[in-house]
Structure formats: C-alpha cells, structure tokens
Design an enzyme around this catalytic site. Structure first.
Site, PDB file in Angstrom:
ATOM      1  N   ARG A  47      43.257  -5.599  -9.280  1.00 31.49           N
ATOM      2  CA  ARG A  47      43.079  -6.616  -8.236  1.00 31.49           C
ATOM      3  C   ARG A  47      43.725  -7.924  -8.669  1.00 31.49           C
ATOM      4  O   ARG A  47      43.673  -8.289  -9.850  1.00 31.49           O
ATOM      5  CB  ARG A  47      41.597  -6.872  -7.960  1.00 31.49           C
ATOM      6  CG  ARG A  47      40.840  -5.691  -7.429  1.00 31.49           C
ATOM      7  CD  ARG A  47      39.450  -6.129  -6.965  1.00 31.49           C
ATOM      8  NE  ARG A  47      38.604  -4.986  -6.688  1.00 31.49           N
ATOM      9  CZ  ARG A  47      37.531  -4.657  -7.410  1.00 31.49           C
ATOM     10  NH1 ARG A  47      37.149  -5.403  -8.437  1.00 31.49           N
ATOM     11  NH2 ARG A  47      36.832  -3.600  -7.086  1.00 31.49           N
TER      12      ARG A  47
ATOM     13  N   GLU B 203      23.600  -2.011 -16.990  1.00 32.37           N
ATOM     14  CA  GLU B 203      23.230  -2.095 -15.578  1.00 32.37           C
ATOM     15  C   GLU B 203      22.185  -1.043 -15.199  1.00 32.37           C
ATOM     16  O   GLU B 203      21.288  -1.308 -14.401  1.00 32.37           O
ATOM     17  CB  GLU B 203      24.482  -1.950 -14.709  1.00 32.37           C
ATOM     18  CG  GLU B 203      25.367  -3.184 -14.810  1.00 32.37           C
ATOM     19  CD  GLU B 203      26.799  -2.958 -14.376  1.00 32.37           C
ATOM     20  OE1 GLU B 203      27.109  -3.239 -13.218  1.00 32.37           O
ATOM     21  OE2 GLU B 203      27.611  -2.505 -15.202  1.00 32.37           O
TER      22      GLU B 203
ATOM     23  N   ASN C  38      23.691   6.196  -9.251  1.00 32.19           N
ATOM     24  CA  ASN C  38      24.814   5.416  -8.732  1.00 32.19           C
ATOM     25  C   ASN C  38      25.671   6.378  -7.921  1.00 32.19           C
ATOM     26  O   ASN C  38      26.493   7.114  -8.454  1.00 32.19           O
ATOM     27  CB  ASN C  38      25.611   4.805  -9.893  1.00 32.19           C
ATOM     28  CG  ASN C  38      26.744   3.911  -9.414  1.00 32.19           C
ATOM     29  OD1 ASN C  38      27.056   3.879  -8.216  1.00 32.19           O
ATOM     30  ND2 ASN C  38      27.352   3.187 -10.323  1.00 32.19           N
TER      31      ASN C  38
ATOM     32  N   ARG D   1      21.785   2.033  -7.234  1.00 25.68           N
ATOM     33  CA  ARG D   1      22.720   0.919  -7.163  1.00 25.68           C
ATOM     34  C   ARG D   1      23.281   0.869  -5.743  1.00 25.68           C
ATOM     35  O   ARG D   1      23.762   1.870  -5.223  1.00 25.68           O
ATOM     36  CB  ARG D   1      23.864   1.130  -8.155  1.00 25.68           C
ATOM     37  CG  ARG D   1      24.890   0.061  -8.049  1.00 25.68           C
ATOM     38  CD  ARG D   1      25.976   0.169  -9.086  1.00 25.68           C
ATOM     39  NE  ARG D   1      26.895  -0.935  -8.870  1.00 25.68           N
ATOM     40  CZ  ARG D   1      28.009  -0.843  -8.155  1.00 25.68           C
ATOM     41  NH1 ARG D   1      28.361   0.305  -7.621  1.00 25.68           N
ATOM     42  NH2 ARG D   1      28.769  -1.899  -7.972  1.00 25.68           N
TER      43      ARG D   1
ATOM     44  N   HIS E  95      28.649  -7.522  -9.184  1.00 25.41           N
ATOM     45  CA  HIS E  95      28.236  -7.366 -10.593  1.00 25.41           C
ATOM     46  C   HIS E  95      26.911  -8.087 -10.847  1.00 25.41           C
ATOM     47  O   HIS E  95      26.604  -8.425 -11.994  1.00 25.41           O
ATOM     48  CB  HIS E  95      29.255  -7.968 -11.597  1.00 25.41           C
ATOM     49  CG  HIS E  95      30.563  -7.263 -11.668  1.00 25.41           C
ATOM     50  ND1 HIS E  95      31.758  -7.939 -11.803  1.00 25.41           N
ATOM     51  CD2 HIS E  95      30.872  -5.953 -11.649  1.00 25.41           C
ATOM     52  CE1 HIS E  95      32.746  -7.071 -11.852  1.00 25.41           C
ATOM     53  NE2 HIS E  95      32.248  -5.850 -11.756  1.00 25.41           N
TER      54      HIS E  95
END
Ligand code: ADP
Length: 378
Positions: free
Chosen positions: A222, A364, A12, A71, A161
């Site tokens: 956010r 993940e 990643n 990723r 996601h």
C-alpha cells in the site's frame, strides 16, 4: 452466578482462510493453533465447512469451549468496544459490510458458522477499529470535505490494527509500571500493513490509517498517504476504474512498487547489495514513520515511550535503526547492541535517551481472548 469463562477459541475468519487459536484463560496459555486455507477456492466450500475442519483438527480439545472471540475488521461508529454478538448486534454489524465488502461478510460468516456448530456458546466480536473510535477526537477523525459525506456515508477516519495497539498499550503500561489510564505512548505496528497510534491517557487520540487501511505509512503493497489529486490524475490519464485504482494503490504500491518485493526482509537484502530502489524504499518507510512519531509525540503531550511491534517492528534492527536515527530532535538515542533484539520485550534506546524506545511483541489473539472474557464478565 455466571459461568466462569476459561476455554476460549479465537477465530479470524478471512475471505479465503480461517485462522484459530485456543486458549486456557485461567493461565493465558495457548492450547492449539491452526489455519484452514483456500475456502471457496478448492478447499472447504464455506466458513461452516472450514469450521467443521477446525473441530476435527481440535479433536477432544474442542470439548468444553466456553466462549468464542472473533476478529472483525470494522465496527463503524457503532462498536466502540468489543461486544457480545447476539441477534441485535449481528444485525448492526451487517449494516457495516459496506466498510469492508471483502472482509466483513467473511468475519460475520465465521460467527454464523460458530453459532451453528458450537450451539449455546457465546460469540464475542472484537473490532479492529474500536480502540481508535472510542476516544479519537473529531479534530483528528474528520476530513476537511463537505460534512454531508460524513453524515450520509460515514466518511471519516476509523483506523485499524486497534487490537494490536490496545495490546501493546496495556503491555507498555505494565512495563513502565504506570496505570493504563495515565500512559502516553506512540505505538508503531509495523508489519505487512502498518500503522501508528498516538495514545494519550491510555486511549487513542490519532492514528495513521483512515476510512480504510490505505492511509498513512509506506507498507508492503500500500502507498499510504498520497495527494488525492495524484490518484485522480492517474485515473484520468490511464482511464482506470475505481476498482482498478483500488488494486493499484492497495496491492501494487508500497515496497512492492518501489523495490520489487513487499517483504521487508527482501528489501533489506537488496538494499545491502546496493539496490537504489530498495534503499530509497527503506528511507521512505523510515522517514514517514519518524515524521509521524514526531507529530504524535506532540499530540500526546510528550510520550512516556515509543513502542515498536509487528513483524518489522519486532524483528528488523535495520529498519528500527533507520527510524530512530531520524529522531535526534526529540533527544531519542539508540543503543545499537540492545537493538539487535528480535521478538522479545526490550528497551532499545540508550540510557540518556529522552524517550525510551521499547520493542514489545504484539499478541492480537490473546487480546481477543482477554476481551472475550471481559465482555462475558461484565
Ligand atoms: P502482517 O501485517 O501480515 O501480520 P507481520 O506483522 O507478520 O505481517 O509482518 C510481516 C513483515 O515483517 C514482512 O515485511 C517481513 O519481511 C517483516 N519481517 C519479519 N521478520 C523480519 C526481519 N528479521 N527483518 C526484517 N523484516 C522482517
């Protein structure tokens, strides 16, 4: 005959850090994991140098790596599934940098670095948008603005996601003993960034994030859903540039703006001490999750289960209780004792609950490793 892919490195590669995990995919066990930080700002000068550090850290374990899974933030409408990142696909991916000017160059830089350092080892791209894009219908994906913006600029809902939603969809189907292609779910990934996905027959039919990860739920920093005209009003009144407004909405909103911390644990602790801002922040977060669970239960035609995952979903009994307490109209009931669970798979709804609620830890990196094996087997 194709060589069996056993040892898979998952990378990643972010704008200033590179996280990695090494898997033995015959047994799905993790052999190593690590993080290289401060790339380009005091640490390694670029992703190639960061990766050289990873190789040094891995030592003998770096030998015999069969494949590398990466990723990647955004696959646009081009990548509907994970893909071998050969020359042609790298060229296609480079055209998508506009969708993630900060993350995409870092993601692709990681692939370039691997191609140089691990010569001849195939690189597979796993896109955070792909699981959504593959099956989301236009009625959910399109915005009600002049279609020229979609045609010219690709302005539509993509969702993020996806790797996590895909992992828990597969895990939930196994848990419910149903084939993935027949499972209907509402999957809730609640972490620093949060999103819900509506899963019908194993595929996404809607999700809360949009063109960017800003839309949907109240998150750490956010704001999630907001009237676009409110954004314009602030820009006009404070003479903000688009870049400044982007920082306000993505980095200075959400829990941080409402409760003084982006970390849900801090906010829970403040609320427990009677801080009204923190209390309201948690209620807003829970309200919006519950609102979307209700909507998505409709969209999937009745969910077989509601799945909770991500740092908050897996660990915070308090936030789960606040969410599930709002689902009475769906006949969903919490088992308070079961809800004490942290970080493991468990049904947390009561026996008489119309829809079971399941806590399911996401993984993940393992999903990326599985996809890497799959792409190379196809
Ligand atoms: P990211 O989206 O960065 O991957 P995570 O999925 O790890 O983040 O989620 C981070 C969030 O999970 C933080 O807000 C953190 O406070 C929250 N979290 C982790 N453990 C707990 C806990 N026991 N109670 C409440 N929140 C928790």
């Amino acid at each position: 005959m194709k060589k069996k892919v056993r040892k898979v490195l998952v990378v990643n590669s972010g704008s200033s850090s590179l996280k990695y995990q090494l898997f033995d995919m015959e047994t799905e066990t993790r052999l190593a994991k690590g993080l290289v930080e401060r790339i380009g700002c005091g640490g390694p000068k670029d992703h190639a140098e960061a990766l050289a550090k990873v190789v040094a850290e891995l030592g003998d374990a770096a030998k015999g790596i069969d494949a590398i899974g990466h990723r990647i933030l955004h696959g646009g409408e081009v990548f509907k599934d994970s893909a071998l990142m050969n020359k042609a696909n790298m060229a296609k991916a480079r055209k998508l940098v506009k969708f993630g000017p900060l993350h995409m160059p870092a993601n692709l830089g990681g692939i370039d670095a691997c191609a140089k350092i691990f010569k001849g080892v195939p690189n597979v791209g796993v896109f955070d948008t792909a699981f959504h894009i593959a099956t989301m219908p236009d009625c959910a994906a399109m915005y009600a603005i002049d279609p020229k913006y979609y045609k010219k600029m690709g302005i539509r809902k993509y969702g993020f996601h996806g790797t996590s939603h895909k992992f828990v969809t597969q895990a939930a189907a196994a848990f419910l003993k149903k084939p993935v292609s027949k499972v209907n779910l509402v999957t809730c990934h609640l972490g620093n960034g949060s999103s819900l996905a509506a899963i019908r027959n194993g595929g996404v039919v809607d999700t809360t994030m949009g063109l960017t990860p800003l839309a949907g739920l109240v998150m750490g920093t956010r704001c999630g859903d907001i009237d676009a005209a409110a954004v314009l009003s602030i820009m006009e009144a404070e003479k903000r540039t688009p870049a400044e407004m982007d920082t306000i909405l993505n980095k200075k909103s959400g829990l941080l703006a409402l409760a003084g911390s982006s970390d849900c644990r801090d906010v829970c602790a403040k609320a427990a001490k009677g801080d009204r801002g923190a209390e309201l922040a948690l209620e807003m977060l829970a309200y919006r999750v519950a609102l979307y669970i209700g909507a998505y239960n409709t969209v999937v035609g009745g969910a077989d289960a509601i799945v909770m995952t991500g740092g908050i979903g897996e660990n915070s009994s308090e936030v789960r209780e606040r969410i599930i307490g709002r689902l009475g109209a769906l006949g969903v009931k919490l088992d308070a004792k079961a809800n004490k669970v942290r970080g493991e798979t468990k049904v947390i709804s009561a026996k008489g609950s119309k829809i079971p609620v399941v806590v399911l830890p996401t993984n993940e990196e393992l999903m990326i490793a599985r996809d890497t094996v799959k792409v190379l087997a196809d």
